[in-house]
Design an enzyme around this catalytic site. Sequence first.
Site, PDB file in Angstrom:
ATOM      1  N   LYS A  14      14.164  -7.074  -2.123  1.00 42.46           N
ATOM      2  CA  LYS A  14      13.513  -6.704  -0.852  1.00 42.46           C
ATOM      3  C   LYS A  14      12.283  -7.587  -0.636  1.00 42.46           C
ATOM      4  O   LYS A  14      11.428  -7.674  -1.525  1.00 42.46           O
ATOM      5  CB  LYS A  14      13.086  -5.236  -0.891  1.00 42.46           C
ATOM      6  CG  LYS A  14      12.248  -4.799   0.303  1.00 42.46           C
ATOM      7  CD  LYS A  14      11.989  -3.297   0.275  1.00 42.46           C
ATOM      8  CE  LYS A  14      11.212  -2.830   1.477  1.00 42.46           C
ATOM      9  NZ  LYS A  14       9.773  -3.116   1.387  1.00 42.46           N
TER      10      LYS A  14
ATOM     11  N   ARG B 141       7.706   3.157   8.794  1.00 44.60           N
ATOM     12  CA  ARG B 141       6.703   3.997   9.476  1.00 44.60           C
ATOM     13  C   ARG B 141       7.323   5.141  10.278  1.00 44.60           C
ATOM     14  O   ARG B 141       6.748   6.247  10.298  1.00 44.60           O
ATOM     15  CB  ARG B 141       5.793   3.139  10.354  1.00 44.60           C
ATOM     16  CG  ARG B 141       4.888   2.193   9.541  1.00 44.60           C
ATOM     17  CD  ARG B 141       3.971   1.394  10.439  1.00 44.60           C
ATOM     18  NE  ARG B 141       3.131   0.434   9.727  1.00 44.60           N
ATOM     19  CZ  ARG B 141       3.510  -0.809   9.408  1.00 44.60           C
ATOM     20  NH1 ARG B 141       4.721  -1.235   9.715  1.00 44.60           N
ATOM     21  NH2 ARG B 141       2.673  -1.624   8.774  1.00 44.60           N
TER      22      ARG B 141
ATOM     23  N   SER C 267      10.367   4.874  -3.276  1.00 37.73           N
ATOM     24  CA  SER C 267       9.353   3.931  -3.774  1.00 37.73           C
ATOM     25  C   SER C 267       8.932   4.268  -5.194  1.00 37.73           C
ATOM     26  O   SER C 267       8.886   5.434  -5.586  1.00 37.73           O
ATOM     27  CB  SER C 267       8.125   4.004  -2.858  1.00 37.73           C
ATOM     28  OG  SER C 267       7.011   3.386  -3.470  1.00 37.73           O
TER      29      SER C 267
ATOM     30  N   ARG D  15      -5.803  -5.756   3.497  1.00 39.02           N
ATOM     31  CA  ARG D  15      -5.884  -4.741   4.560  1.00 39.02           C
ATOM     32  C   ARG D  15      -7.341  -4.378   4.775  1.00 39.02           C
ATOM     33  O   ARG D  15      -7.976  -3.772   3.905  1.00 39.02           O
ATOM     34  CB  ARG D  15      -5.053  -3.515   4.175  1.00 39.02           C
ATOM     35  CG  ARG D  15      -3.680  -3.984   3.699  1.00 39.02           C
ATOM     36  CD  ARG D  15      -2.562  -3.062   3.774  1.00 39.02           C
ATOM     37  NE  ARG D  15      -1.424  -3.681   3.088  1.00 39.02           N
ATOM     38  CZ  ARG D  15      -0.681  -3.094   2.162  1.00 39.02           C
ATOM     39  NH1 ARG D  15      -0.924  -1.849   1.837  1.00 39.02           N
ATOM     40  NH2 ARG D  15       0.313  -3.745   1.588  1.00 39.02           N
TER      41      ARG D  15
ATOM     42  N   GLY E  35       9.797  -3.025  12.210  1.00 39.88           N
ATOM     43  CA  GLY E  35       9.703  -2.978  13.674  1.00 39.88           C
ATOM     44  C   GLY E  35      10.820  -2.245  14.387  1.00 39.88           C
ATOM     45  O   GLY E  35      10.853  -2.226  15.618  1.00 39.88           O
TER      46      GLY E  35
ATOM     47  N   TYR F  96       8.415  -2.435  -8.545  1.00 45.91           N
ATOM     48  CA  TYR F  96       7.842  -3.756  -8.799  1.00 45.91           C
ATOM     49  C   TYR F  96       8.012  -3.990 -10.284  1.00 45.91           C
ATOM     50  O   TYR F  96       8.358  -3.079 -11.033  1.00 45.91           O
ATOM     51  CB  TYR F  96       6.359  -3.779  -8.416  1.00 45.91           C
ATOM     52  CG  TYR F  96       6.112  -3.373  -6.973  1.00 45.91           C
ATOM     53  CD1 TYR F  96       6.387  -4.241  -5.929  1.00 45.91           C
ATOM     54  CD2 TYR F  96       5.601  -2.108  -6.661  1.00 45.91           C
ATOM     55  CE1 TYR F  96       6.166  -3.873  -4.607  1.00 45.91           C
ATOM     56  CE2 TYR F  96       5.376  -1.732  -5.340  1.00 45.91           C
ATOM     57  CZ  TYR F  96       5.668  -2.619  -4.320  1.00 45.91           C
ATOM     58  OH  TYR F  96       5.449  -2.248  -3.023  1.00 45.91           O
TER      59      TYR F  96
ATOM     60  N   THR G 252      11.239  -5.163  -5.125  1.00 48.01           N
ATOM     61  CA  THR G 252      10.425  -5.711  -4.027  1.00 48.01           C
ATOM     62  C   THR G 252       9.693  -6.946  -4.536  1.00 48.01           C
ATOM     63  O   THR G 252       8.904  -6.870  -5.487  1.00 48.01           O
ATOM     64  CB  THR G 252       9.422  -4.651  -3.514  1.00 48.01           C
ATOM     65  OG1 THR G 252      10.176  -3.553  -2.986  1.00 48.01           O
ATOM     66  CG2 THR G 252       8.537  -5.214  -2.413  1.00 48.01           C
TER      67      THR G 252
ATOM     68  N   ARG H 174      12.415   0.605  16.114  1.00 45.56           N
ATOM     69  CA  ARG H 174      11.891   1.831  16.729  1.00 45.56           C
ATOM     70  C   ARG H 174      12.873   2.470  17.706  1.00 45.56           C
ATOM     71  O   ARG H 174      12.588   3.515  18.269  1.00 45.56           O
ATOM     72  CB  ARG H 174      10.588   1.520  17.499  1.00 45.56           C
ATOM     73  CG  ARG H 174       9.492   0.879  16.635  1.00 45.56           C
ATOM     74  CD  ARG H 174       8.897   1.873  15.636  1.00 45.56           C
ATOM     75  NE  ARG H 174       7.843   1.278  14.829  1.00 45.56           N
ATOM     76  CZ  ARG H 174       8.018   0.732  13.630  1.00 45.56           C
ATOM     77  NH1 ARG H 174       9.225   0.682  13.062  1.00 45.56           N
ATOM     78  NH2 ARG H 174       7.008   0.232  12.956  1.00 45.56           N
TER      79      ARG H 174
ATOM     80  N   HIS I 128       7.454  -6.459   4.527  1.00 46.11           N
ATOM     81  CA  HIS I 128       6.667  -5.301   4.097  1.00 46.11           C
ATOM     82  C   HIS I 128       5.985  -4.644   5.303  1.00 46.11           C
ATOM     83  O   HIS I 128       4.867  -4.134   5.212  1.00 46.11           O
ATOM     84  CB  HIS I 128       5.621  -5.749   3.072  1.00 46.11           C
ATOM     85  CG  HIS I 128       5.422  -4.791   1.923  1.00 46.11           C
ATOM     86  ND1 HIS I 128       5.962  -4.995   0.675  1.00 46.11           N
ATOM     87  CD2 HIS I 128       4.733  -3.626   1.834  1.00 46.11           C
ATOM     88  CE1 HIS I 128       5.591  -4.005  -0.126  1.00 46.11           C
ATOM     89  NE2 HIS I 128       4.855  -3.160   0.551  1.00 46.11           N
TER      90      HIS I 128
HETATM   91  C1  FMN Z   1       2.698   3.381   4.371  1.00 44.18           C
HETATM   92  C2  FMN Z   1       3.635   2.346   3.817  1.00 44.18           C
HETATM   93  C3  FMN Z   1       3.873   2.302   2.462  1.00 44.18           C
HETATM   94  C4  FMN Z   1       4.755   1.344   1.945  1.00 44.18           C
HETATM   95  N1  FMN Z   1       5.048   1.354   0.599  1.00 44.18           N
HETATM   96  C5  FMN Z   1       5.988   0.489   0.134  1.00 44.18           C
HETATM   97  C6  FMN Z   1       6.400   0.561  -1.230  1.00 44.18           C
HETATM   98  O1  FMN Z   1       5.920   1.377  -2.008  1.00 44.18           O
HETATM   99  N2  FMN Z   1       7.353  -0.316  -1.641  1.00 44.18           N
HETATM  100  C7  FMN Z   1       7.930  -1.240  -0.801  1.00 44.18           C
HETATM  101  O2  FMN Z   1       8.795  -2.010  -1.217  1.00 44.18           O
HETATM  102  N3  FMN Z   1       7.555  -1.314   0.493  1.00 44.18           N
HETATM  103  C8  FMN Z   1       6.626  -0.469   0.973  1.00 44.18           C
HETATM  104  N4  FMN Z   1       6.298  -0.507   2.297  1.00 44.18           N
HETATM  105  C9  FMN Z   1       7.054  -1.413   3.205  1.00 44.18           C
HETATM  106  C10 FMN Z   1       8.303  -0.688   3.729  1.00 44.18           C
HETATM  107  O3  FMN Z   1       9.261  -0.522   2.724  1.00 44.18           O
HETATM  108  C11 FMN Z   1       8.994  -1.462   4.866  1.00 44.18           C
HETATM  109  O4  FMN Z   1       9.261  -2.781   4.452  1.00 44.18           O
HETATM  110  C12 FMN Z   1       8.209  -1.468   6.171  1.00 44.18           C
HETATM  111  O5  FMN Z   1       7.530  -0.243   6.376  1.00 44.18           O
HETATM  112  C13 FMN Z   1       9.187  -1.703   7.318  1.00 44.18           C
HETATM  113  O6  FMN Z   1       8.526  -1.806   8.521  1.00 44.18           O
HETATM  114  P1  FMN Z   1       8.368  -0.581   9.575  1.00 44.18           P
HETATM  115  O7  FMN Z   1       7.300   0.290   9.016  1.00 44.18           O
HETATM  116  O8  FMN Z   1       7.966  -1.295  10.816  1.00 44.18           O
HETATM  117  O9  FMN Z   1       9.710   0.091   9.686  1.00 44.18           O
HETATM  118  C14 FMN Z   1       5.385   0.412   2.821  1.00 44.18           C
HETATM  119  C15 FMN Z   1       5.126   0.472   4.198  1.00 44.18           C
HETATM  120  C16 FMN Z   1       4.264   1.428   4.703  1.00 44.18           C
HETATM  121  C17 FMN Z   1       4.041   1.473   6.194  1.00 44.18           C
END
Ligand code: FMN
Length: 359
Positions: A226, A305, A107, A166, A283, A131, A157, A285, A250
């Site tokens: 993305k 996550r 990231s 949030r 999602g 970004y 992204t 898991r 996201h």
């Molecule tokens: C704590 C957290 C931080 C994230 N930070 C970014 C980020 O910096 N850039 C980005 O493109 N997506 C970010 N995302 C989205 C993730 O890249 C991803 O799309 C998402 O976590 C996928 O879903 P999952 O957590 O169910 O696997 C973030 C998600 C989480 C949970």
Amino acid sequence: MESLVCVDDFEKEGVNRLGRSAREFLTSGADDALTVKDNVDAYSRILIRPRMLRDVSKRDLSTTILGKKVKIPLGVSPTGLQRITHPDGECGSAKAAEKVGGIMVLSIFATSSYEEVAAAAPNVRRWCQFYMHKDRSITKGIIDRAEKAGFEAMVFTVDCQYVGNRRVSARNPLQFPRHLQFPNATPDAAKEELSIFRLHDIMDHGVTWEAVSWLKSASKMPLILKGIQTADDAIRAVELGVDAIIVSNHGGRQIDTCPATIDILPSIVRAVGERAEVYVDGGIRRGTDIFKALALGAKMVFVGRPIWYGLAVDGAKGATKVLEILRDELDMTMALAGVADIKSITSSSVCRKEDLSKL
Ligand SMILES: Cc1cc2nc3c(=O)[nH]c(=O)nc-3n(C[C@H](O)[C@H](O)[C@H](O)COP(=O)(O)O)c2cc1C
């Protein structure tokens, strides 16, 4: 850690180990977080159709992504701030991806630099996520620096011109540990104390499709978008020459009540055809979830996550165990479903309950 045998076990254990701020940042979604839940639930609505009496004594999980081999079509989604969970942070998740032979996406809000991650996991395929800055010369500088550190593709992204609503952040603003920094986000980031919200202020809220053409001219690295959620946007992206798309919402953190990514994947795969690769996150898991995503046309999947759960439990070791569990579950799913390699996982390997009577 031996007693943790699935991603859900890691979630229960890992989330408990985090302080309140980190826990809320990790688990939160937009508004009522309905899409966060649906991303996961949607996989249960898809059924696997196992085939029998096929030789599955040897399985091959490898495939080709953007012309190069991966040992498994499973990667680490970009998530900022990973050192909030454990000092290993992004270096730990890169090591985990290296161990299983997947891909690490770093990231722009990483708390480890491109160079540190490259040194920690020199043999993992690394992509840089970002970004668009208002000042394009900063974006160009970031991409060039990542490429110099051995990152091989750009992940732009497109779903985050603004941070989603949030509620937890409104109630309790994230307490960002003062010793952590964002060493990649701006040329001065390593010198300043920055909050993630101020970083979002310097991003371009008015960015359009023009940026895609600009990126293609700014770097020779492959370009991945993305956050695509509709076939129309996917078509626009391939017409502009992107190399791949990550179907993503996201992790449900931007707009609530948008569809689960696995539900929109087939329409996007159909629209894109052979013109670009299509990946998915959100999602995932279990190994069966990976199997279903591949059956519905994804070339690769990414997890966000689950990596945090692993890092929170035991840094790089925990993140590695999470990816190994997913790998072993995918391997066993393939064996029991009667497919010996990734290309043999096809749309006929799965179905929806409502379609069972039409088979
Ligand atoms: C704590 C957290 C931080 C994230 N930070 C970014 C980020 O910096 N850039 C980005 O493109 N997506 C970010 N995302 C989205 C993730 O890249 C991803 O799309 C998402 O976590 C996928 O879903 P999952 O957590 O169910 O696997 C973030 C998600 C989480 C949970």
